[in-house]
Design an enzyme around this catalytic site. Sequence first.
Site, PDB file in Angstrom:
ATOM      1  N   HIS A  72       1.416  -9.342 -10.991  1.00 44.20           N
ATOM      2  CA  HIS A  72       2.688  -8.832 -10.444  1.00 44.20           C
ATOM      3  C   HIS A  72       3.654  -9.972 -10.123  1.00 44.20           C
ATOM      4  O   HIS A  72       4.864  -9.806 -10.169  1.00 44.20           O
ATOM      5  CB  HIS A  72       2.435  -8.026  -9.159  1.00 44.20           C
ATOM      6  CG  HIS A  72       1.886  -6.652  -9.402  1.00 44.20           C
ATOM      7  ND1 HIS A  72       2.638  -5.647  -9.969  1.00 44.20           N
ATOM      8  CD2 HIS A  72       0.667  -6.119  -9.156  1.00 44.20           C
ATOM      9  CE1 HIS A  72       1.906  -4.537 -10.052  1.00 44.20           C
ATOM     10  NE2 HIS A  72       0.699  -4.799  -9.567  1.00 44.20           N
ATOM     11  N   SER A 116      -1.558  -2.020   0.474  1.00 47.72           N
ATOM     12  CA  SER A 116      -0.652  -2.372  -0.634  1.00 47.72           C
ATOM     13  C   SER A 116       0.693  -2.895  -0.162  1.00 47.72           C
ATOM     14  O   SER A 116       1.375  -3.619  -0.879  1.00 47.72           O
ATOM     15  CB  SER A 116      -0.419  -1.158  -1.522  1.00 47.72           C
ATOM     16  OG  SER A 116      -1.635  -0.527  -1.828  1.00 47.72           O
ATOM     17  N   HIS A 175      -2.966  -7.511   1.808  1.00 47.75           N
ATOM     18  CA  HIS A 175      -1.750  -8.201   1.365  1.00 47.75           C
ATOM     19  C   HIS A 175      -1.199  -8.958   2.572  1.00 47.75           C
ATOM     20  O   HIS A 175      -1.427  -8.571   3.714  1.00 47.75           O
ATOM     21  CB  HIS A 175      -0.717  -7.211   0.827  1.00 47.75           C
ATOM     22  CG  HIS A 175      -1.004  -6.768  -0.583  1.00 47.75           C
ATOM     23  ND1 HIS A 175      -0.024  -6.356  -1.443  1.00 47.75           N
ATOM     24  CD2 HIS A 175      -2.163  -6.658  -1.278  1.00 47.75           C
ATOM     25  CE1 HIS A 175      -0.563  -6.011  -2.609  1.00 47.75           C
ATOM     26  NE2 HIS A 175      -1.858  -6.181  -2.533  1.00 47.75           N
TER      27      HIS A 175
END
Lengths: 334, 287
Positions: free
Chosen positions: A16, A166, A195
């Site tokens: 990502h 997330s 995260h």
Amino acid sequence: MKPVTIYDPTLRDGQHAVKHQLSAAALRGYAEAADAAGIPVVEVGHGNGLGASSLQVGRAAVSDDVMLSTVREALRHSRMGVFMLPGWGTSDDLRKALAHGADVVRVGVHCTETSLAERHLDFLASEGAEAHCVLMMSHMASPAELAGHAVTAVGYGARGVGIMDSAGHFLPSDVSERIGAIAEAVDVPVIFHGHNNLGMAVANSVAAAEAGAAIIDGCARGFGAGAGNTQLEVLVPVLERTGYRTGIDLYALLDAAEFAERELMPAPPVTGSLSIVSGLAGVFSGFKHPVLEASARAGVDPRDVFFELGRRQAIAGQEDLIVDVVAHLREVAR
Amino acid sequence: MTEVAVIGTGAIGRDLVGKIHRSPVLDCALVAGRNPESEGLKHAARLGYPTSAEGIDAVLAAGPFPIVFDATNALSHKEHWQLLKDVDTLLIDLTPSRVGDMVVPTVTGTRAPAARDVSLISCGGQAAIPVAHALAGRFPVSYLEVVSTVASRIAGRATRLNLDEYVATTQTALTEFSGVRDTKAILNISPAVPPATFRTAIHAVVPGASATEVRAVVAEAAERVRAFAPGYRVLACEVNGDRVVVSLEVAADSDVLPRYAGNLDIINSAAILVAEQHAARPVVVGG
């Protein structure tokens, strides 16, 4: 010391941060280094998993077939993991991944939509594969709801189940409550994936282990969207000092992280303004690049875009909402 | 009036019965489900239509009907087609089974379908293909991708179990109707509260696209869909280099469905249109 299994999605979630552009040589180099360090599972793929190369999220530089065969060849001891989101990848992608020698298959669903994984978990169980189910954006559900979904996933055949933070929204007490509730409800290993939007990823991972998580995710240099994931080479020694056995060689792990910084990323993730805002707004960190690009074109404040996405309860995969939100904010500003 | 039967009593079946109830040319002769206690059968009974919990067996026993709507699931549709293919029935398939001939009203035209099993593809297909077809007809499109988002509350068990079929069938239809070989379909299920209105984003790679022309082509395609699905509208249409992004929303116009369930409304509206065209076709004597 209690054992804990370290699961390394550097070569999947890290994608990502570089718009899914990791080369086969980079994949091979990191997989070899992770293997040498004794990392139990190395996950590979497009950032959104099997079959997810797309304009919506980003088209990958390398096909799934090349990614999987490259990493498979590089791993001598470590197991190979893959990730798949129902509605993005299909059973055909799972079949191909198993043929490539994937050892662990994670099926990801939004935390309240476990039934989307029923068919794929059932298929993986019938193939004898080790299937896990991960509940994404888990700040959007209560501990009791998450525990209920975890039980459902195990009923579908998941041999591991857990949560992803997330949006990087959790504080350690949030994690303890949720992992504790899940660990009490199921008798399979519980997973935590953190995260770092609010700088809590390592602390949250320790809280997860203490609350009963048996599989903890970490990425080299925290390689991942926005502020990045839990930093693997910090996580491992911290867990060891806290009293958990990882079986990972410290120097080889530090070497793998050096390789990652040099060969996988232009710069290690930092907790920048947008990452903090996405953590506070509870929006998936992977939205950072498309939000920045669309906001710059339209002349709107990307921080406003994140808060509006949060208000609309955008979930991972809904990058198409960004165009609407930016157009809406531009209208409002006029 | 042409007699029709509906198999399947989930949200799709229930809305179909509501739309048949409003149709001037279709008459609901049987609604067949599996569970005698289902809301769908009760709803049909309240409207005064015959119901049965014997599923396809009831349709075979009471038929043949000129038109049967299949609102079950992809796997069951394959069986239903085997059982009905030798009967003089038009089977209209609302599942993503990919068995019958694919129909998109504004693209395949207003003539009655020649095939005896017609497929309505998928909700994302019905929403995206009119625009995708129009773009590909006007510009040299090299890649097409369709991302749809359905509210969790309206995504029933069959939808959830048929994601693979949804993806495969939508991709196949995109290629068939646009001529673009490289296509991709994605489905998101949104748990947002209040539920998010059904939306579809079309991403296309279009070398040399002009923003003005793209907007005109998209607006015209959308206007034609609105003729039978009035809740269909374009939310945004962005052109950035060779990248085109069109986002669409479909709000339901239904006595049965909540406004956000445009995914079911658009596929059912298309199915009713096909049925009405079939009902109005000239009867060929000895043909």
